[in-house]
Write a protein that holds these residues in place. Structure first.
Motif, PDB file in Angstrom:
ATOM      1  N   THR A 155      11.668 -11.248   2.924  1.00  0.00           N
ATOM      2  CA  THR A 155      10.833 -12.411   3.223  1.00  0.00           C
ATOM      3  C   THR A 155       9.869 -12.132   4.385  1.00  0.00           C
ATOM      4  OG1 THR A 155      12.561 -13.383   4.612  1.00  0.00           O
ATOM      5  CG2 THR A 155      12.475 -14.077   2.292  1.00  0.00           C
ATOM      6  N   ASP A 156      10.268 -11.294   5.339  1.00  0.00           N
ATOM      7  CA  ASP A 156       9.366 -10.905   6.427  1.00  0.00           C
ATOM      8  C   ASP A 156       8.125 -10.209   5.889  1.00  0.00           C
ATOM      9  OD1 ASP A 156      11.073 -11.953   8.314  1.00  0.00           O
ATOM     10  OD2 ASP A 156      11.751 -10.007   9.089  1.00  0.00           O
ATOM     11  N   ARG A 157       8.256  -9.569   4.748  1.00  0.00           N
ATOM     12  CA  ARG A 157       7.136  -8.857   4.142  1.00  0.00           C
ATOM     13  C   ARG A 157       6.476  -9.673   3.034  1.00  0.00           C
ATOM     14  NH1 ARG A 157      10.451  -6.331   6.809  1.00  0.00           N
ATOM     15  NH2 ARG A 157      10.009  -4.421   7.891  1.00  0.00           N
ATOM     16  N   TYR A 165      -4.358   0.783   6.764  1.00  0.00           N
ATOM     17  CA  TYR A 165      -2.971   0.323   6.837  1.00  0.00           C
ATOM     18  C   TYR A 165      -2.834  -1.100   6.298  1.00  0.00           C
ATOM     19  CZ  TYR A 165       1.525  -1.042   8.817  1.00  0.00           C
ATOM     20  OH  TYR A 165       2.793  -1.499   8.987  1.00  0.00           O
ATOM     21  N   GLU A 166      -3.753  -1.991   6.698  1.00  0.00           N
ATOM     22  CA  GLU A 166      -3.709  -3.374   6.208  1.00  0.00           C
ATOM     23  C   GLU A 166      -3.873  -3.437   4.697  1.00  0.00           C
ATOM     24  OE1 GLU A 166      -6.806  -5.089   8.568  1.00  0.00           O
ATOM     25  OE2 GLU A 166      -5.442  -5.552  10.230  1.00  0.00           O
ATOM     26  N   ARG A 167      -4.743  -2.595   4.155  1.00  0.00           N
ATOM     27  CA  ARG A 167      -4.944  -2.567   2.697  1.00  0.00           C
ATOM     28  C   ARG A 167      -3.668  -2.093   1.989  1.00  0.00           C
ATOM     29  NH1 ARG A 167      -8.813  -3.933   5.252  1.00  0.00           N
ATOM     30  NH2 ARG A 167     -10.848  -4.446   4.442  1.00  0.00           N
ATOM     31  N   PHE A 168      -2.993  -1.096   2.579  1.00  0.00           N
ATOM     32  CA  PHE A 168      -1.742  -0.623   1.985  1.00  0.00           C
ATOM     33  C   PHE A 168      -0.689  -1.723   1.992  1.00  0.00           C
ATOM     34  CE2 PHE A 168      -3.147   3.851   2.784  1.00  0.00           C
ATOM     35  CZ  PHE A 168      -3.070   4.248   1.461  1.00  0.00           C
ATOM     36  N   LEU A 169      -0.614  -2.487   3.074  1.00  0.00           N
ATOM     37  CA  LEU A 169       0.349  -3.583   3.130  1.00  0.00           C
ATOM     38  C   LEU A 169       0.064  -4.614   2.039  1.00  0.00           C
ATOM     39  CD1 LEU A 169       0.704  -4.180   6.980  1.00  0.00           C
ATOM     40  CD2 LEU A 169       2.280  -2.996   5.442  1.00  0.00           C
ATOM     41  N   GLU A 170      -1.208  -4.924   1.838  1.00  0.00           N
ATOM     42  CA  GLU A 170      -1.579  -5.867   0.776  1.00  0.00           C
ATOM     43  C   GLU A 170      -1.304  -5.270  -0.599  1.00  0.00           C
ATOM     44  OE1 GLU A 170      -2.574  -9.116   0.899  1.00  0.00           O
ATOM     45  OE2 GLU A 170      -1.979  -8.870   2.984  1.00  0.00           O
ATOM     46  N   ALA A 171      -1.599  -3.986  -0.761  1.00  0.00           N
ATOM     47  CA  ALA A 171      -1.398  -3.327  -2.061  1.00  0.00           C
ATOM     48  C   ALA A 171       0.074  -3.311  -2.445  1.00  0.00           C
ATOM     49  CB  ALA A 171      -1.962  -1.908  -2.030  1.00  0.00           C
ATOM     50  N   LYS A 215       2.138  -5.573  -2.215  1.00  0.00           N
ATOM     51  CA  LYS A 215       2.521  -6.863  -2.777  1.00  0.00           C
ATOM     52  C   LYS A 215       2.074  -7.010  -4.234  1.00  0.00           C
ATOM     53  CE  LYS A 215       2.005  -8.968   1.755  1.00  0.00           C
ATOM     54  NZ  LYS A 215       1.183  -9.882   2.542  1.00  0.00           N
ATOM     55  N   LEU A 216       1.239  -6.099  -4.694  1.00  0.00           N
ATOM     56  CA  LEU A 216       0.715  -6.182  -6.050  1.00  0.00           C
ATOM     57  C   LEU A 216       1.769  -5.773  -7.073  1.00  0.00           C
ATOM     58  CD1 LEU A 216      -2.782  -4.559  -5.429  1.00  0.00           C
ATOM     59  CD2 LEU A 216      -2.263  -7.000  -5.636  1.00  0.00           C
ATOM     60  N   GLU A 217       1.490  -6.103  -8.313  1.00  0.00           N
ATOM     61  CA  GLU A 217       2.370  -5.692  -9.402  1.00  0.00           C
ATOM     62  C   GLU A 217       2.395  -4.166  -9.488  1.00  0.00           C
ATOM     63  OE1 GLU A 217       4.226  -7.687 -11.417  1.00  0.00           O
ATOM     64  OE2 GLU A 217       3.582  -9.351 -10.147  1.00  0.00           O
ATOM     65  N   ARG A 218       3.452  -3.632 -10.068  1.00  0.00           N
ATOM     66  CA  ARG A 218       3.644  -2.186 -10.159  1.00  0.00           C
ATOM     67  C   ARG A 218       2.458  -1.487 -10.833  1.00  0.00           C
ATOM     68  NH1 ARG A 218       8.882   0.950 -12.602  1.00  0.00           N
ATOM     69  NH2 ARG A 218       8.218   2.997 -11.899  1.00  0.00           N
ATOM     70  N   GLN A 219       1.944  -2.068 -11.881  1.00  0.00           N
ATOM     71  CA  GLN A 219       0.817  -1.485 -12.616  1.00  0.00           C
ATOM     72  C   GLN A 219      -0.413  -1.342 -11.707  1.00  0.00           C
ATOM     73  OE1 GLN A 219      -0.056  -3.626 -16.217  1.00  0.00           O
ATOM     74  NE2 GLN A 219      -2.180  -3.034 -16.192  1.00  0.00           N
ATOM     75  N   ASP A 220      -0.694  -2.349 -10.901  1.00  0.00           N
ATOM     76  CA  ASP A 220      -1.833  -2.291  -9.985  1.00  0.00           C
ATOM     77  C   ASP A 220      -1.595  -1.261  -8.880  1.00  0.00           C
ATOM     78  OD1 ASP A 220      -3.206  -4.269 -11.386  1.00  0.00           O
ATOM     79  OD2 ASP A 220      -2.309  -5.883 -10.195  1.00  0.00           O
ATOM     80  N   ARG A 221      -0.354  -1.185  -8.376  1.00  0.00           N
ATOM     81  CA  ARG A 221      -0.044  -0.182  -7.355  1.00  0.00           C
ATOM     82  C   ARG A 221      -0.225   1.223  -7.909  1.00  0.00           C
ATOM     83  NH1 ARG A 221       4.494  -3.248  -7.013  1.00  0.00           N
ATOM     84  NH2 ARG A 221       5.809  -1.446  -7.484  1.00  0.00           N
TER      85      ARG A 221
END
Length: 127
Positions: free
Chosen positions: A17-19, A87-93, A95-101
């Motif tokens: 939940t922190d993430r 780094y911020e973009r990686f944190l947002e990425a 959270k994406l679905e596996r296919q998008d990652r």
């Protein structure tokens, strides 16, 4: 054993939940079913050692913190990426679905490979 499972369960739930991850997102990231994450977080079962390590890695916490509740040293929490925007973009990425990652990883691999090939071509031109 029940106390160990309850402690693990609460630390796992807090780290997730922190993430800002849902149980489903975490399950996708570690390659398991959402119901298994739910079982872990309710303290019904403990994960296999390999899964526990994968969970810690995906959640960016040490295995000591997740498994044993030990405090993490400040130096371990500093991101290894120096470019804050990246780094911020990686944190947002994350959270994406596996296919998008996976698409993002392929794109990064493509750019790195392209730059490597360009460097080799330039090296041969100068030789």
């Amino acid at each position: 054993m029940a106390g160990v499972a309850r402690g693990f369960a609460s630390r796992l739930r807090k780290a997730r939940t922190d993430r800002s991850l849902s149980e489903k997102q975490l399950a996708d990231m570690v390659g398991t079913h959402v119901m298994q994450i739910s079982r872990y977080e309710r303290g019904e079962v403990l994960p296999a050692f390999e899964m526990a390590l994968t969970l810690a890695e995906v959640l960016h916490i040490s295995a000591d913190v997740l498994l044993l509740g030990r405090e993490e040293a400040k130096s371990q929490t500093i991101p290894a990426i120096n470019d804050l925007r990246l780094y911020e973009r990686f944190l947002e990425a994350e959270k994406l679905e596996r296919q998008d990652r996976q698409a993002i990883i392929l794109l990064i691999d493509r750019v790195i490979t392209h730059r490597s090939v360009e460097a080799q071509i330039d090296k041969h031109r100068r030789a």
